[in-house]
Write a protein that holds these residues in place. Sequence first.
Motif, short mmCIF file in Angstrom:
data_model
loop_
_atom_site.label_atom_id
_atom_site.label_comp_id
_atom_site.label_asym_id
_atom_site.label_seq_id
_atom_site.Cartn_x
_atom_site.Cartn_y
_atom_site.Cartn_z
N TRP A 61 0.91 -1.38 0.01
CA TRP A 61 0.11 0.27 -0.08
C TRP A 61 0.87 1.36 0.16
N ALA A 62 2.24 1.09 0.15
CA ALA A 62 3.04 2.19 0.06
C ALA A 62 3.41 2.74 -1.13
N LEU A 63 2.71 2.14 -2.18
CA LEU A 63 2.67 2.84 -3.47
C LEU A 63 2.13 4.20 -3.61
N VAL A 64 1.22 4.29 -2.57
CA VAL A 64 0.80 5.94 -2.46
C VAL A 64 1.43 6.81 -2.08
N PHE A 65 2.95 6.49 -1.68
CA PHE A 65 3.85 7.48 -1.41
C PHE A 65 4.62 7.84 -2.73
N LEU A 66 4.53 7.24 -3.78
CA LEU A 66 5.46 7.45 -5.02
C LEU A 66 5.18 8.71 -5.50
N PRO A 67 4.20 9.40 -5.44
CA PRO A 67 4.04 10.88 -6.07
C PRO A 67 5.28 11.74 -5.35
N LEU A 68 5.65 11.43 -4.37
CA LEU A 68 6.94 12.05 -3.84
C LEU A 68 8.13 12.47 -4.79
N GLY A 69 8.26 11.27 -5.68
CA GLY A 69 9.11 11.45 -6.69
C GLY A 69 8.90 12.59 -7.60
N LEU A 70 7.70 13.09 -7.70
CA LEU A 70 7.59 14.15 -8.61
C LEU A 70 7.92 15.64 -7.94
N ALA A 71 8.30 15.62 -6.79
CA ALA A 71 8.74 16.81 -5.78
C ALA A 71 10.14 17.16 -6.18
N VAL A 72 10.94 16.30 -6.94
CA VAL A 72 12.19 16.83 -7.17
C VAL A 72 12.43 17.44 -8.53
N ALA A 73 13.45 17.89 -8.77
CA ALA A 73 13.79 18.85 -10.18
C ALA A 73 13.37 17.74 -11.29
N ARG A 74 12.79 18.33 -12.22
CA ARG A 74 12.25 17.39 -13.44
C ARG A 74 13.42 16.53 -13.87
N ASP A 75 14.51 17.18 -14.33
CA ASP A 75 15.73 16.44 -14.52
C ASP A 75 16.40 15.45 -13.50
N ARG A 76 15.70 15.27 -12.48
CA ARG A 76 16.19 14.44 -11.52
C ARG A 76 15.34 13.00 -11.22
N ARG A 77 14.06 13.42 -11.59
CA ARG A 77 13.06 12.37 -11.42
C ARG A 77 13.22 11.04 -11.72
N ARG A 78 14.00 10.91 -13.13
CA ARG A 78 14.46 9.67 -13.33
C ARG A 78 15.48 8.79 -12.31
N HIS A 79 16.13 9.41 -11.59
CA HIS A 79 16.86 8.87 -10.41
C HIS A 79 15.98 8.14 -9.55
N VAL A 80 15.00 9.01 -9.17
CA VAL A 80 13.98 8.49 -8.09
C VAL A 80 13.43 7.18 -8.83
N ALA A 81 12.77 7.26 -9.91
CA ALA A 81 12.17 6.33 -10.64
C ALA A 81 13.11 5.17 -10.84
N PHE A 82 14.47 5.23 -11.18
CA PHE A 82 15.29 4.11 -11.31
C PHE A 82 15.49 3.27 -9.95
N TYR A 83 16.02 3.99 -8.74
CA TYR A 83 15.97 3.46 -7.80
C TYR A 83 14.93 2.66 -7.14
#
Length: 279
Positions: A61-83
């Motif tokens: 259910w912690a999938l609901v926290f994933l939008p936090l990855g959108l809070a970082v700068a646009r060019d850094r979001r891929r790092h959040v998604a990858f890890y």
Amino acid sequence: MTVVAAGAVFLVVWASLAVHYSHLDDVLALFFAALAIRAVLADVPALAGLCLGLAVDAKPWALVFLPLGLAVARDRRRHVAFYAVAVVLLAWLPFVVADPATLGATQYHIVNEPSSALRALGVSAAGTPSWDRPAQLVLGGVLGAAAILRGRWVAVPLLGIGARLLLNPGVYDYYSAGFLLGALVWEALGLRRPVPVWSLVSFGALYLAPRLTNDAQVLGELRLWLVLAVILSVLLAPGDWCVASKPNEGAAGALRLPPRDPWVAHSVGAEAGRWSVHH
């Protein structure tokens, strides 16, 4: 005042989760969500993704926290998604390959309690509807994305857990710990006011009320209207009530900064000063 009061009521409910019920998987999910918030604040996207992935590993259910990855700068979001994706796959893929029935762990079937918000919404099924968990995740993700668009990213955990409480057929005390944690984070980091109103009100509605009355209808309505009120207050609160806790992406982009290490915190001001001195 905010941290002391909100922290005090949170610890009461946290003790129920961590000690009385000993649900260490929920403890880990909330712990890693808190670390992910810290990583976003420090602008370390790789660490944020790692923590989000570990939270999902502990509890789906912690999938609901994933939008936090959108809070970082646009060019850094891929790092959040990858890890985040890498950590989830590393933890779950070996078991799924060995036994595809492992995915059944993402489903649950519990009694739809008379005092649940789900009952108050008019869902009278005796058990958990088949659509319930997917609906929780979708609603949590939508609310989290809305918080990002409104510039209230620190409210993502509060809204995600709110979606869970809204549609959860269970009413155990430990379900409230995540909501109180989200309220603590939101009122400590996202709001400009000294009194943690939502933390105190949530503690009263979710923890004290069941000890004062056995009226299931009243308790269900309390849960329902509390969550709805919190959601509306977060998304519709005037901008001058909220704290801007992220640097301006446009300013960073305008400086044409060199590539940044996703594991190293980045300060726009410090980098700008270094850039101007050497150029």
